[in-house]
Scaffold this motif. Structure first.
Motif, short mmCIF file in Angstrom:
data_model
loop_
_atom_site.label_atom_id
_atom_site.label_comp_id
_atom_site.label_asym_id
_atom_site.label_seq_id
_atom_site.Cartn_x
_atom_site.Cartn_y
_atom_site.Cartn_z
N GLN A 125 -0.66 11.44 -17.67
CA GLN A 125 -0.54 9.98 -17.57
C GLN A 125 0.12 9.43 -18.82
O GLN A 125 0.12 10.06 -19.89
CB GLN A 125 -1.90 9.31 -17.36
CG GLN A 125 -2.85 9.38 -18.53
CD GLN A 125 -4.14 8.61 -18.28
OE1 GLN A 125 -4.46 8.23 -17.14
NE2 GLN A 125 -4.90 8.35 -19.33
N ASN A 167 4.06 5.47 -10.74
CA ASN A 167 4.98 5.95 -11.76
C ASN A 167 6.31 5.21 -11.70
O ASN A 167 6.61 4.51 -10.74
CB ASN A 167 5.21 7.45 -11.60
CG ASN A 167 3.97 8.26 -11.92
OD1 ASN A 167 3.41 8.17 -13.01
ND2 ASN A 167 3.51 9.05 -10.95
N GLY A 191 -0.87 10.75 -11.08
CA GLY A 191 -1.17 9.34 -10.81
C GLY A 191 -1.83 9.18 -9.47
O GLY A 191 -1.31 9.64 -8.45
N GLY A 226 -1.30 7.35 -13.89
CA GLY A 226 0.14 7.37 -13.68
C GLY A 226 0.87 6.80 -14.88
O GLY A 226 0.68 7.25 -16.00
N ARG A 227 1.75 5.82 -14.62
CA ARG A 227 2.57 5.19 -15.66
C ARG A 227 3.44 6.20 -16.39
O ARG A 227 3.75 6.05 -17.57
CB ARG A 227 1.69 4.41 -16.65
CG ARG A 227 0.90 3.26 -16.03
CD ARG A 227 0.28 2.38 -17.10
NE ARG A 227 -0.69 3.11 -17.90
CZ ARG A 227 -2.01 3.04 -17.75
NH1 ARG A 227 -2.53 2.25 -16.81
NH2 ARG A 227 -2.82 3.72 -18.53
N ASN A 228 3.83 7.27 -15.66
CA ASN A 228 4.75 8.26 -16.22
C ASN A 228 6.19 7.88 -15.88
O ASN A 228 6.46 7.17 -14.92
CB ASN A 228 4.44 9.64 -15.65
CG ASN A 228 3.04 10.11 -15.99
OD1 ASN A 228 2.68 10.25 -17.15
ND2 ASN A 228 2.22 10.34 -14.96
#
Length: 228
Positions: free
Chosen positions: A123, A186, A154, A162-164
């Protein structure tokens, strides 16, 4: 029967601009000519090869960039003579890190022999841009088998937010073979989500979940720490 337990705690580790790419094996994407084991050019190469081995990588606030081969390659390959039985556990937990700009894979999990448990959680990390290959991949080769698997980039069972950043792969952004992957929430380089043909599960019956793509790049894409 001996059991090996290896834990790699990486925090604030920086590796950049490795050189002398070794290439890839014939079954990789893109196919190469590598036939022997060598870590030349990888920023980090981890091989689990003993019966009942447990291998754990916990990586936070670290940066692996412009690796001349792969960024992080983790291979499950039980070698004859290294005990009786299967590999036991491989765990990757990556948070708030950068693994980008590699020649081939930024992150590659590659299972060649039977494995009991695989757990991957990533993440708030930048996994973008592979100049000649695939940004992120999870592959179970025909000789491999994993009894229990959770891969969470995520929205999955391991609680990744997430937030990749997953985009910019020369061939694919995310590829999997015989694994299900949760990859929700993401940034794929576009508010519309993954570009057509850039996220691929090669085996029918398995799925890569990419719902709820982010509408804009998260802090990880700019090298910033996320707000908690």
């Amino acid at each position: 029967m001996p059991t090996w337990f290896s834990t790699w705690p990486f925090s604030h580790v920086v590796v950049e601009q490795t050189t002398i790419a070794r290439g890839l094996p014939s079954y990789a994407i893109p196919p190469g000519t590598l036939t022997g084991a060598t870590n030349t050019g990888d920023c980090l190469d981890i091989v689990a090869n003993g019966a009942n081995d447990t291998t754990i990588l916990r990586m936070t606030d670290s940066s692996f960039t412009t690796c001349d081969n792969n960024g992080i390659e983790v291979t499950g390959n039980h070698v004859t003579g290294n005990g009786v039985g299967d590999l036991h556990t491989i765990v990757l937990d990556i948070d708030n890190s950068i693994i980008n700009g590699s020649r081939f894979y930024n992150l590659w999990i590659n299972d060649l022999t039977p494995l009991t448990s695989l757990r991957v959680r990533v993440q708030d990390s930048d996994l973008s841009v592979s100049s000649s290959g695939v940004a992120v991949a999870f592959d179970q080769q025909p000789t491999g088998a994993t009894a229990s698997t959770v891969i969470d980039l995520g929205g999955g069972a391991l609680g990744s937010d997430g937030r990749n950043c997953i985009f910019g792969g020369a061939i694919y952004d995310l590829e999997a073979t015989r694994y299900n992957v949760a990859a929700e929430n993401n940034w794929w380089g576009s508010a519309k989500g993954p570009m057509a043909g850039k996220v691929v599960e090669t085996t029918p019956g398995y799925k890569i979940a990419t719902s709820s793509p982010l509408r804009r790049g998260p802090p990880a894409c700019n090298g910033e720490e996320p707000s908690r």
